[in-house]
Design an enzyme around this catalytic site. Structure first.
Site, short mmCIF file in Angstrom:
data_model
loop_
_atom_site.label_atom_id
_atom_site.label_comp_id
_atom_site.label_asym_id
_atom_site.label_seq_id
_atom_site.Cartn_x
_atom_site.Cartn_y
_atom_site.Cartn_z
N ASP A 24 0.84 -1.20 0.00
CA ASP A 24 0.00 0.00 0.00
C ASP A 24 0.87 1.25 0.00
O ASP A 24 1.96 1.26 0.59
CB ASP A 24 -0.90 -0.04 1.26
CG ASP A 24 -2.10 0.87 1.12
OD1 ASP A 24 -2.28 1.47 0.04
OD2 ASP A 24 -2.85 0.99 2.10
N HIS A 41 3.02 3.53 -9.03
CA HIS A 41 2.85 2.10 -9.32
C HIS A 41 4.11 1.51 -9.97
O HIS A 41 4.51 0.39 -9.68
CB HIS A 41 1.62 1.88 -10.21
CG HIS A 41 0.33 2.23 -9.53
ND1 HIS A 41 0.02 1.83 -8.24
CD2 HIS A 41 -0.74 2.97 -9.92
CE1 HIS A 41 -1.17 2.30 -7.90
NE2 HIS A 41 -1.65 3.00 -8.90
N LEU A 135 10.70 -20.80 -4.03
CA LEU A 135 9.65 -19.92 -3.50
C LEU A 135 8.34 -20.12 -4.27
O LEU A 135 8.33 -20.18 -5.50
CB LEU A 135 10.10 -18.45 -3.66
CG LEU A 135 9.05 -17.41 -3.26
CD1 LEU A 135 8.87 -17.35 -1.74
CD2 LEU A 135 9.43 -16.02 -3.79
C1 FPP Z 1 -1.46 0.34 -3.48
O1 FPP Z 1 -1.14 1.65 -3.70
C2 FPP Z 1 -1.05 -0.59 -4.52
C3 FPP Z 1 -1.84 -1.17 -5.46
C4 FPP Z 1 -3.27 -0.90 -5.63
C5 FPP Z 1 -1.35 -2.12 -6.43
C6 FPP Z 1 0.04 -2.61 -6.24
C7 FPP Z 1 0.52 -3.10 -7.50
C8 FPP Z 1 1.80 -3.13 -7.84
C9 FPP Z 1 2.88 -2.63 -6.99
C10 FPP Z 1 2.09 -3.69 -9.15
C11 FPP Z 1 3.04 -4.83 -9.14
C12 FPP Z 1 2.58 -6.19 -8.97
C13 FPP Z 1 3.18 -7.24 -9.58
C14 FPP Z 1 2.88 -8.59 -9.10
C15 FPP Z 1 4.12 -7.08 -10.70
P1 FPP Z 1 -2.30 2.69 -3.71
O2 FPP Z 1 -2.53 3.10 -5.12
O3 FPP Z 1 -3.50 2.16 -3.02
O4 FPP Z 1 -1.65 3.85 -2.86
P2 FPP Z 1 -2.40 4.98 -2.03
O5 FPP Z 1 -3.21 4.28 -0.99
O6 FPP Z 1 -1.27 5.76 -1.46
O7 FPP Z 1 -3.24 5.76 -3.01
#
Ligand code: FPP
Length: 244
Positions: A24, A41, A135
């Protein structure tokens, strides 16, 4: 201390078998760096790579990462499309390397809304990695813990009606084996970054006895050292599973 030094401090006998991570804070990382959310991201993907590598080095058996939840569809269409493409493109790039490193890769979640998003090569490489015994990397895609339970209830009731299973024999183990994580150990440790302290519909059944580790660090900044620190901290805890 360097993470390689920290890995040496791990007591192999007390190693968690399964760690699950709620990644997150990508959006907040982007805000802090005055850049677009998509760049948060992108940095998040780099953190995934770093942590998967570290998990392999530490000899972890199972790692589950929450990549896209059933609730994430509520974000703007633009962000959803970007995220799905970013996840698939990153996997296209990394998947052969993961397989070569003895990683066993699975998607957990509902396939329903995602038919078109999955890349064929990614799916076939995943399937061909299922004999790997390094893993086990679970990528939670279109995952929701309640949705997983509903899917399990539907399959179980079909199997009761057809006589494959008997209602009287339903127990914890049987329910576990109807989930997307069938035949995997429950997570011993759940990590959530960015300072939020909730489960957000992640591994609802499987987390019954999990330990939690929360950090204010935003996911793109989550380091190898902090990951190993979470394992060391877990090793100092006493787990009672409901007994005294
Ligand atoms: C949270 O940040 C994250 C996500 C919704 C998605 C996480 C996805 C990745 C890191 C992509 C990689 C995954 C793989 C398996 C290659 P947020 O957007 O909710 O952050 P915020 O709460 O600060 O807005």
């Amino acid at each position: 201390m360097d993470y390689k030094q920290l890995i040496k401090q791990i007591d192999k006998k007390q190693m968690p078998k399964h760690i699950a991570i709620i990644m997150d804070g990508n959006g907040r990382w982007a805000d802090e760096h005055n850049t677009k959310r998509v760049n948060g991201h992108k940095e998040g993907v780099k953190a995934v790579r770093r942590i998967v590598e570290t998990a392999v080095e530490a000899g972890l058996e199972y790692l589950t990462v929450y990549a896209f939840s059933t609730e994430n569809w509520r974000r703007s269409k633009q962000e959803v499309n970007y995220l799905l493409k970013l996840i698939m493109d990153s996997l296209i790039k990394e998947i052969d390397d993961l397989k070569a490193n003895n990683v066993n890769i699975k998607f957990i979640g509902s396939k329903e809304e995602l038919e078109k998003s999955y890349n064929k090569k990614v799916l076939s490489t995943c399937r061909s990695s299922w004999d790997n015994d390094g893993l086990h990397l679970n990528i939670a895609m279109n995952y929701g813990g309640r949705r997983e339970l509903i899917d399990a209830f539907k399959k179980m009731s079909d199997d009761i009606i057809s006589g494959k299973i008997k209602k009287e024999r339903i127990n914890d183990e049987m329910v576990s084996n109807y989930l997307y994580t069938a035949y995997m150990p429950d997570p011993d440790l759940i990590i959530r970054t960015s300072g939020e302290e909730r489960l957000s519909n992640f591994l609802v059944w499987q987390s019954a006895y999990s330990e939690f580790w929360f950090t204010k660090t935003l996911w793109p900044d989550f380091s190898r050292e902090e990951f190993i620190q979470a394992i060391l901290d877990f090793q100092d805890r006493k787990r009672r599973f409901g007994s005294r």
